[in-house]
Write a protein that holds these residues in place. Structure first.
Motif, PDB file in Angstrom:
ATOM      1  N   GLY A  74       0.847  -0.787  -0.580  1.00  0.00           N
ATOM      2  CA  GLY A  74      -0.268  -0.344   0.077  1.00  0.00           C
ATOM      3  C   GLY A  74       0.543   1.212  -0.048  1.00  0.00           C
ATOM      4  N   VAL A  75       2.093   1.336  -0.818  1.00  0.00           N
ATOM      5  CA  VAL A  75       3.403   2.165  -0.182  1.00  0.00           C
ATOM      6  C   VAL A  75       3.770   2.509  -1.844  1.00  0.00           C
ATOM      7  CG1 VAL A  75       5.134   3.289   0.796  1.00  0.00           C
ATOM      8  CG2 VAL A  75       3.286   2.459   2.441  1.00  0.00           C
ATOM      9  N   ALA A  76       3.362   3.697  -3.200  1.00  0.00           N
ATOM     10  CA  ALA A  76       4.055   3.157  -4.024  1.00  0.00           C
ATOM     11  C   ALA A  76       4.735   4.871  -4.062  1.00  0.00           C
ATOM     12  CB  ALA A  76       2.666   3.368  -5.144  1.00  0.00           C
ATOM     13  N   ASN A  77       5.203   4.913  -4.785  1.00  0.00           N
ATOM     14  CA  ASN A  77       6.416   5.888  -4.961  1.00  0.00           C
ATOM     15  C   ASN A  77       5.826   6.758  -6.598  1.00  0.00           C
ATOM     16  OD1 ASN A  77       8.633   5.485  -2.837  1.00  0.00           O
ATOM     17  ND2 ASN A  77       9.479   3.916  -3.877  1.00  0.00           N
ATOM     18  N   GLY A  78       5.164   7.666  -6.273  1.00  0.00           N
ATOM     19  CA  GLY A  78       4.732   8.739  -7.590  1.00  0.00           C
ATOM     20  C   GLY A  78       5.888   9.736  -7.798  1.00  0.00           C
ATOM     21  N   LEU A  79       5.680  10.013  -9.051  1.00  0.00           N
ATOM     22  CA  LEU A  79       6.634  11.003  -9.541  1.00  0.00           C
ATOM     23  C   LEU A  79       6.111  12.727  -9.490  1.00  0.00           C
ATOM     24  CD1 LEU A  79       8.806   9.613 -11.782  1.00  0.00           C
ATOM     25  CD2 LEU A  79       9.632  10.162  -8.933  1.00  0.00           C
ATOM     26  N   ALA A  80       5.774  14.304  -8.492  1.00  0.00           N
ATOM     27  CA  ALA A  80       5.219  15.151  -9.547  1.00  0.00           C
ATOM     28  C   ALA A  80       6.051  16.025 -10.328  1.00  0.00           C
ATOM     29  CB  ALA A  80       4.867  15.302  -7.603  1.00  0.00           C
ATOM     30  N   TRP A  81       5.693  17.398 -10.866  1.00  0.00           N
ATOM     31  CA  TRP A  81       6.254  18.632 -11.013  1.00  0.00           C
ATOM     32  C   TRP A  81       6.031  19.125 -10.085  1.00  0.00           C
ATOM     33  CZ3 TRP A  81       4.793  22.653 -12.712  1.00  0.00           C
ATOM     34  CH2 TRP A  81       5.911  23.902 -13.176  1.00  0.00           C
ATOM     35  N   THR A  82       6.810  19.726  -9.204  1.00  0.00           N
ATOM     36  CA  THR A  82       6.883  21.430  -8.593  1.00  0.00           C
ATOM     37  C   THR A  82       6.431  22.999  -9.267  1.00  0.00           C
ATOM     38  OG1 THR A  82       8.552  21.202  -6.955  1.00  0.00           O
ATOM     39  CG2 THR A  82       6.399  19.961  -6.729  1.00  0.00           C
ATOM     40  N   ALA A  83       6.410  23.492  -8.578  1.00  0.00           N
ATOM     41  CA  ALA A  83       7.489  25.319  -9.393  1.00  0.00           C
ATOM     42  C   ALA A  83       8.676  24.814  -9.456  1.00  0.00           C
ATOM     43  CB  ALA A  83       6.897  26.717  -8.658  1.00  0.00           C
ATOM     44  N   VAL A  84       9.913  24.593  -8.164  1.00  0.00           N
ATOM     45  CA  VAL A  84      10.783  24.448  -7.676  1.00  0.00           C
ATOM     46  C   VAL A  84      11.495  22.969  -7.872  1.00  0.00           C
ATOM     47  CG1 VAL A  84      10.775  25.946  -5.701  1.00  0.00           C
ATOM     48  CG2 VAL A  84      10.524  22.824  -5.411  1.00  0.00           C
ATOM     49  N   ASP A  88       9.224  15.688  -7.728  1.00  0.00           N
ATOM     50  CA  ASP A  88       9.568  15.925  -6.017  1.00  0.00           C
ATOM     51  C   ASP A  88       8.655  13.679  -6.280  1.00  0.00           C
ATOM     52  OD1 ASP A  88      10.035  15.769  -3.173  1.00  0.00           O
ATOM     53  OD2 ASP A  88       8.024  17.215  -3.282  1.00  0.00           O
ATOM     54  N   VAL A  89       9.210  13.726  -5.263  1.00  0.00           N
ATOM     55  CA  VAL A  89       9.289  11.612  -5.765  1.00  0.00           C
ATOM     56  C   VAL A  89       8.425  12.070  -4.370  1.00  0.00           C
ATOM     57  CG1 VAL A  89       9.619   9.570  -4.532  1.00  0.00           C
ATOM     58  CG2 VAL A  89      11.103  10.913  -5.175  1.00  0.00           C
ATOM     59  N   LEU A  90       6.795  11.490  -4.653  1.00  0.00           N
ATOM     60  CA  LEU A  90       5.282  11.253  -4.133  1.00  0.00           C
ATOM     61  C   LEU A  90       5.229  10.363  -3.341  1.00  0.00           C
ATOM     62  CD1 LEU A  90       3.662  14.120  -3.644  1.00  0.00           C
ATOM     63  CD2 LEU A  90       2.145  13.274  -5.544  1.00  0.00           C
ATOM     64  N   LYS A  91       4.855  10.298  -1.962  1.00  0.00           N
ATOM     65  CA  LYS A  91       4.616   8.670  -0.983  1.00  0.00           C
ATOM     66  C   LYS A  91       3.474   8.940  -1.797  1.00  0.00           C
ATOM     67  CE  LYS A  91       8.619   7.102   0.326  1.00  0.00           C
ATOM     68  NZ  LYS A  91       9.550   5.813  -0.687  1.00  0.00           N
ATOM     69  N   ILE A  92       2.390   7.655  -2.131  1.00  0.00           N
ATOM     70  CA  ILE A  92       0.954   7.752  -2.029  1.00  0.00           C
ATOM     71  C   ILE A  92       0.551   6.560  -1.243  1.00  0.00           C
ATOM     72  CG2 ILE A  92      -1.000   7.094  -3.283  1.00  0.00           C
ATOM     73  CD1 ILE A  92       0.261   8.440  -5.442  1.00  0.00           C
ATOM     74  N   GLU A  93      -0.037   6.805  -0.155  1.00  0.00           N
ATOM     75  CA  GLU A  93       0.239   5.449   0.509  1.00  0.00           C
ATOM     76  C   GLU A  93      -1.784   4.992   1.341  1.00  0.00           C
ATOM     77  OE1 GLU A  93       3.536   7.381   4.070  1.00  0.00           O
ATOM     78  OE2 GLU A  93       1.598   7.350   4.605  1.00  0.00           O
ATOM     79  N   SER A  94      -1.810   4.217   1.430  1.00  0.00           N
ATOM     80  CA  SER A  94      -3.384   3.657   1.513  1.00  0.00           C
ATOM     81  C   SER A  94      -3.411   2.154   2.520  1.00  0.00           C
ATOM     82  CB  SER A  94      -3.862   3.267   0.676  1.00  0.00           C
ATOM     83  OG  SER A  94      -3.066   1.871   0.096  1.00  0.00           O
ATOM     84  N   ILE A  95      -4.611   2.252   3.050  1.00  0.00           N
ATOM     85  CA  ILE A  95      -4.714   1.497   4.349  1.00  0.00           C
ATOM     86  C   ILE A  95      -6.279   0.723   3.611  1.00  0.00           C
ATOM     87  CG2 ILE A  95      -2.724   2.153   6.372  1.00  0.00           C
ATOM     88  CD1 ILE A  95      -5.442   3.392   7.206  1.00  0.00           C
ATOM     89  N   ARG A  96      -6.573  -0.116   4.347  1.00  0.00           N
ATOM     90  CA  ARG A  96      -7.602  -1.514   4.829  1.00  0.00           C
ATOM     91  C   ARG A  96      -9.042  -1.559   6.281  1.00  0.00           C
ATOM     92  NH1 ARG A  96      -5.840  -6.511   2.428  1.00  0.00           N
ATOM     93  NH2 ARG A  96      -5.778  -7.564   3.547  1.00  0.00           N
ATOM     94  N   ILE A  97      -9.502  -0.326   6.279  1.00  0.00           N
ATOM     95  CA  ILE A  97     -10.691  -1.425   7.712  1.00  0.00           C
ATOM     96  C   ILE A  97     -11.848  -2.214   6.998  1.00  0.00           C
ATOM     97  CG2 ILE A  97     -11.286   0.071   9.297  1.00  0.00           C
ATOM     98  CD1 ILE A  97     -10.032   2.861   8.211  1.00  0.00           C
TER      99      ILE A  97
END
Length: 806
Positions: free
Chosen positions: A608-618, A621-630
């Motif tokens: 449930g933890v994936a490494n996405g990539l994002a563009w920012t003004a500076v 960046d590596v964007l962590k995307i987390e998830s849990i199930r309940i």
């Protein structure tokens, strides 16, 4: 009082060291004593009713109280009175009796004691001395005429006195002499020699005073002349005012006419008519009328516009390329595009065609802060030898700032474009429109509408400024814009420009820039030599990796400046330090706080933890995307300050994963599906595809205070949802970027270079990118990044999950 009343000489006497004046035997002088030794010497002389000798101190030893600090000659005399003053000093009244000389120093503590003898005058030839003294008296009379040294009473005393040494002492005490000169005259026992030396000094003083008198006379005459002219001019002004005439105003009007006629052939007919019209109005107006000042300001502004003046240097593309390569490292694509742009202009010039035939592209350097957008424009101006005008558009809301204010308003002035031409003194400068994406809009108009006219080659040859009220040709101006975010520029204005992306630097590029440009520049700014400060390669790379968070090099320059400042302080505190070396071991002494731009991967695979990539003004960046199930009923929750686009991506990703599970393309183990106690007791078989109906999902993108949005997180969202529902782990050393359609197609994204650089900095092993980006954008990626990463193209979500889930 005579010396005969005291012991015969030579004799032992206390010594007073005098800092301020050179005393002579005939003088009765008050002495102010603040030094303990001097006070003790005076006290001893009074208590023992003895004589004392006062010796002057040498210029370089004032305040010191030993025999090396004083001349070995002085005045022997007695102390007539002693008074203690409230401030701790002692005032004594000293009467000089004879010239004396220190024969032998005796003691320096607690007071100065010395064996002293008198300076006895030599035998003289009376006839010869009378002649010499007459010469001396003549020189004294001459000196008294050109200076204020000798009052009448003193002159009479010198004329009437026949005691040779007394005459010499009187003159020496009156004229200004250095202590060394006074000492030589004082100790000279041969009277004839003493007077001949005195004659030389008097002649020098006469010449010096004559010169001073002449200079004072000239200065006084000049001051009187200036004052006289001032008063006469003021009187003339008042007379002219009373008569209703003012020659000064006529002279100003004539000066304006001369300037206008000199520029007549260079300016357009419309401009000449407007300026002539206003000039004639000004000439007819009464000087005290309300509009006179406004029209005069107008004439002064418009006559400063450099009509017809151009920078004469021809375009030379080789010079442009040389300057760009000299001032900037890397930026291969931007430099190529700039070279192409000016190649077209040079070719048109060679073939005698106008610039607007080139299509009139306006360059706009777009990219994060600190990557060198404005400095590229500076390099172009340097290469073309044209003046550079920088207009900061950030926050500009008033349209009149660019187009000028109408003259009916108080404080009206031309717009920034016309003011830029006046400052540049040429009609073909380079004008940099900085931060064009930050132009504002208010009730005072929309400045972007004016920029449309300024940047349109079909219109800017007749740009009308409201203040000047005539057209100005801007077609020869080279406009260069800069922007951080192209998306914020209005579409019609974007259509006028050609964008050159100036993107993030790789760590290796930053290292080369720091080594070649930033460090030498900062050393020079902080007064350090290259040999005095060395930053090792590992230390410089550590500064880049751990102490800066940016796409450009602005903060890197600041960190290097921090190091150079501390080095400068260390050299000042310890002058013996000739060289300071900054290494990984001592870098904490120079830079305290680290700023981790991108967290390094820990190589631990998680569910449930994936490494996405994002563009920012500076930058990227590596964007962590987390998830849990309940355990729940299949509801869906999103947090992390996500924008509408990312929320939609998450919903699409959820639907895509559900479809994959339903079609058995994503296999879910039965043990991942929760069952109720009743189902367990009755041994009911649950279909694994029911998994998404039995869990509530919570997806979170960390750093909730930072707003996030953009169409590139789709496949990362799919991966994290698939992982948490299937229970499979996600590769921690893999990153991904790409949007996903509802049918599972991976769609292209933007900002690929920045994203891959971010993945490289985070230590990723492999990156998944959309197939179309792989085909068209890979050439823009730095070789350093391509060598460090495995870049894998994907076209469907099934390929992504096959790679990412383990």
């Amino acid at each position: 009082m005579q010396l005969d009343n005291y012991d015969n000489f030579p004799t032992d006497l206390p010594v007073i060291a005098e800092d301020d004046i050179f005393l002579y035997p005939f003088m009765i002088s008050p002495l102010f004593l603040s030094d303990d030794k001097n006070i003790a010497a005076a006290t001893e002389a009074i208590e023992n009713d003895s004589l004392i000798i006062v010796c002057p101190t040498k210029d370089s030893h004032e305040g010191e109280r030993d025999f090396e600090a004083i001349y070995d000659a002085g005045v022997i005399g007695s102390i007539m009175r002693k008074v203690a003053l409230p401030d701790g000093r002692v005032k004594v009244l000293f009467q000089g009796l004879a010239r004396g000389r220190v024969v032998k120093p005796l003691t320096t503590e607690p007071i100065l004691h010395a064996t002293v003898d008198t300076i006895e005058p030599s035998e003289v030839n009376e006839l010869k001395m009378d002649a010499i003294i007459e010469v001396v008296r003549e020189k004294v009379r001459t000196l008294s005429q050109v200076s204020g040294y000798f009052p009448p009473d003193l002159l009479r005393t010198i004329e009437e006195n026949h005691e040779h040494n007394r005459i010499a002492d009187l003159i020496c005490s009156t004229i200004k002499m250095k202590k060394d000169e006074a000492y030589k005259l004082f100790i000279e026992a041969d009277i004839e020699k003493r007077f001949l030396m005195l004659i030389d000094i008097l002649v020098s003083e006469i010449e010096a005073n004559k010169l001073q008198k002449e200079i004072r006379s000239k200065v006084q005459s000049r001051i009187e002349k200036v004052n006289k002219e001032y008063f006469l001019k003021e009187q003339l002004k008042q007379i002219q005012k009373e008569l209703g005439t003012d020659n000064q105003r006529e002279e100003e009007i004539e000066e304006y006419r001369k300037k206008l006629e000199a520029k007549k052939t260079k300016m357009g007919e419309e401009a000449y008519k407007e300026i002539s019209k206003q000039l004639e109005r000004f000439a007819r107006m009464h000087p005290d009328s309300a509009d006179a000042g406004m029209i005069q300001s107008y004439l002064e502004w418009v006559l400063e516009i450099p009509f017809g003046d151009f920078a004469k240097k021809k375009l030379d593309i080789t010079k442009v390329e040389e300057q760009l390569n000299k001032d900037h490292f890397s930026l291969k694509k931007p430099k190529e595009r700039i070279a192409e742009y000016f190649s077209v202009k040079e070719l048109l010039e060679l073939r005698g065609k106008k610039n607007k035939e080139s299509g009139g592209a306006i360059l706009c350097f777009a990219g994060p802060p600190g990557v060198g957008k404005t400095s590229l424009a500076n390099s172009i101006a340097t290469a073309l030898k044209r003046p550079l005008v920088r207009i900061a558009l950030g926050g500009l809301e008033d349209v009149n700032e660019l187009r000028g204010h109408r003259r009916t308003y108080i404080g009206a002035m031309p717009g920034r474009i016309v003011q830029g031409l006046i400052d540049a003194k040429k009609m073909n400068p380079i004008i940099v429109l900085d931060e064009i994406d930050k132009v504002g809009r208010s009730q005072r108009g929309d400045p972007t509408a004016v920029l449309l006219e300024i940047l349109d080659p079909e219109q800017n040859s007749a740009f009308r400024d409201y203040y000047t009220n005539f057209n100005i040709d801007l077609s020869n101006v080279i406009f260069i814009a800069t922007a951080n975010d192209v998306g914020r520029i209005p579409a019609p204005l974007r259509d006028r420009m050609e964008f050159i992306g100036v993107s993030s630097y790789t760590p290796q590029e930053k290292y080369e820039i720091a080594k070649r440009y930033l460090l030498p520049q900062e050393l020079k700014k902080h007064g350090l030599k290259a040999s005095e400060l060395t930053i090792s390669k590992p230390a410089l790379k550590e500064i880049i990796a751990s102490y800066t968070r940016e796409a450009g090099v602005r903060n890197l320059r600041r960190r290097i400046a921090d190091v150079t400042r501390k080095a400068a302080k260390m050299i000042l505190e310890d002058p013996e330090k000739s060289k300071i070396t900054v290494s990984l071991k001592n870098i904490k002494q120079f830079l305290e706080k680290t700023v981790f731009e991108i967290d390094k991967t820990d190589n631990i695979d998680r569910v449930g933890v994936a490494n996405g990539l994002a563009w920012t003004a500076v930058g990227g960046d590596v964007l962590k995307i987390e998830s849990i199930r309940i355990k729940g009923k299949g509801t869906f929750q999103l947090t992390g300050s996500l924008g509408d686009v990312m929320k939609e991506s998450a919903r699409i990703a959820m639907s895509v994963v559900k479809t994959l599970i339903d079609t058995k393309k994503l296999i879910v183990s039965p043990d991942q599906v929760p069952v109720t106690p009743k189902e367990l007791e009755e041994k009911i078989t649950i279909d694994p595809s029911e998994v998404y109906k039995r869990y509530d999902l919570h997806i979170h993108v960390p750093d909730g205070a930072t707003p996030k949005d953009g169409p590139s997180a789709g496949i990362a969202m799919c991966t994290t949802i698939a992982s948490i529902l299937s229970g499979k782990k996600i590769r921690s050393d893999f990153a991904m970027t790409g949007e996903v359609s509802l049918t599972g197609i991976v769609m292209p994204i933007g900002g690929l270079k920045e994203k891959l650089i971010a993945a490289h900095k985070a230590g990723m092993k492999e990156v998944l990118i959309p197939q179309k980006n792989y085909e068209r954008d890979l050439d823009d990626i730095p070789d350093e990044v391509k060598e460090a990463l495995v870049i894998t193209p994907v076209s469907r979500i099934e390929e992504v999950l096959e790679k990412m889930l383990v």
